[in-house]
Design an enzyme around this catalytic site. Structure first.
Site, PDB file in Angstrom:
ATOM      1  N   CYS A   9      12.171  34.086  34.388  1.00 39.25           N
ATOM      2  CA  CYS A   9      13.424  35.307  34.385  1.00 39.25           C
ATOM      3  C   CYS A   9      14.343  34.994  35.493  1.00 39.25           C
ATOM      4  O   CYS A   9      13.782  34.496  36.301  1.00 39.25           O
ATOM      5  CB  CYS A   9      12.929  36.420  34.241  1.00 39.25           C
ATOM      6  SG  CYS A   9      12.322  36.695  35.516  1.00 39.25           S
ATOM      7  N   CYS A  32      12.275  35.626  38.823  1.00 41.48           N
ATOM      8  CA  CYS A  32      11.151  34.379  39.111  1.00 41.48           C
ATOM      9  C   CYS A  32      11.949  33.706  39.852  1.00 41.48           C
ATOM     10  O   CYS A  32      11.174  32.985  40.273  1.00 41.48           O
ATOM     11  CB  CYS A  32      10.299  34.272  37.637  1.00 41.48           C
ATOM     12  SG  CYS A  32       9.661  35.522  36.634  1.00 41.48           S
ATOM     13  N   ARG A  39      10.799  31.706  43.444  1.00 42.65           N
ATOM     14  CA  ARG A  39      10.869  30.556  44.191  1.00 42.65           C
ATOM     15  C   ARG A  39      11.671  30.650  44.900  1.00 42.65           C
ATOM     16  O   ARG A  39      11.242  30.129  46.387  1.00 42.65           O
ATOM     17  CB  ARG A  39      11.576  30.050  42.911  1.00 42.65           C
ATOM     18  CG  ARG A  39      10.453  29.589  41.749  1.00 42.65           C
ATOM     19  CD  ARG A  39      11.558  28.424  39.902  1.00 42.65           C
ATOM     20  NE  ARG A  39      10.136  29.059  39.391  1.00 42.65           N
ATOM     21  CZ  ARG A  39      10.791  28.316  38.338  1.00 42.65           C
ATOM     22  NH1 ARG A  39      11.354  27.351  37.860  1.00 42.65           N
ATOM     23  NH2 ARG A  39      10.303  28.212  36.854  1.00 42.65           N
ATOM     24  N   CYS A  63      17.762  43.450  34.761  1.00 38.75           N
ATOM     25  CA  CYS A  63      18.251  42.625  35.669  1.00 38.75           C
ATOM     26  C   CYS A  63      19.422  41.642  34.884  1.00 38.75           C
ATOM     27  O   CYS A  63      18.856  41.546  33.415  1.00 38.75           O
ATOM     28  CB  CYS A  63      16.825  41.137  35.764  1.00 38.75           C
ATOM     29  SG  CYS A  63      16.419  40.436  34.382  1.00 38.75           S
ATOM     30  N   CYS A 122      13.094  39.534  32.021  1.00 34.44           N
ATOM     31  CA  CYS A 122      12.109  39.984  33.455  1.00 34.44           C
ATOM     32  C   CYS A 122      10.792  41.248  32.657  1.00 34.44           C
ATOM     33  O   CYS A 122      10.214  41.775  33.196  1.00 34.44           O
ATOM     34  CB  CYS A 122      13.100  41.050  34.530  1.00 34.44           C
ATOM     35  SG  CYS A 122      14.611  40.125  35.599  1.00 34.44           S
TER      36      CYS A 122
END
Length: 170
Positions: free
Chosen positions: A41, A44, A48, A105, A131
């Protein structure tokens, strides 16, 4: 003991371990995405990016670990990336545990116009998941919760190394 920790913090091995750990997390994320077919998502993707900041901090620290300004810059990036990662991971856990149709999100990351990472490298930075989904758990702990543990560990390691890193000489 303290002088050993200072010598370690002023060496390439310490910074290399930071970089290697972050690289391992990045490669794990890509394995989850491409090997296990779990869609990341937008949160995420931001996580990262925080891990990428840790990797960059380790690389900066490795370049000249005996120079105090380099260690200070790398430490600042380390702390900012880890703190931002904790914040993002906690937000994602909140979205996953308290889903709401009014608090969702976005579908695309909101990178600055001068750095559209999702356009430059969509295979790494383009979100394809939602999300609210919880695609993976280990020991009844979600991936986002594990990232809270990981980023908190990075912050604890920084707290342990902060004084040795900032000392003038090894």
């Amino acid at each position: 003991m303290f002088s050993k920790l200072t010598r370690f913090a002023h060496g390439r091995l310490a910074w290399g371990l930071l970089a290697l750990t972050a690289l391992g997390l990045e490669l794990s994320a890509l394995y989850f995405q491409y090997g296990m077919k779990l869609d990341p998502c937008v949160m995420c993707i931001y996580i990262r990016l925080a891990v990428l900041g840790l990797l960059l901090a380790g690389i900066i620290g490795m370049t000249a670990p005996t120079l105090r300004p380099v260690r200070m810059l790398a430490s600042l990036l380390w702390g900012a990336s880890a703190a931002w990662g904790v914040k993002l991971s906690m937000e994602l856990v909140d979205i996953q545990t308290n889903p709401s149709p009014f608090a969702t999100c976005s579908f695309l990351p909101e990178f600055p116009g001068w750095m559209p990472l999702h356009d430059w490298l969509p295979s790494v930075f383009m979100p394809t998941g939602m999300c609210t989904d919880i695609p993976w758990e280990f020991a009844d702990v979600t991936m986002a919760q594990w990232m809270i543990v990981a980023f908190t560990t990075f912050l604890a390691a920084l707290a342990l190394f902060l004084v040795p890193v900032l000392k003038k000489q090894a």
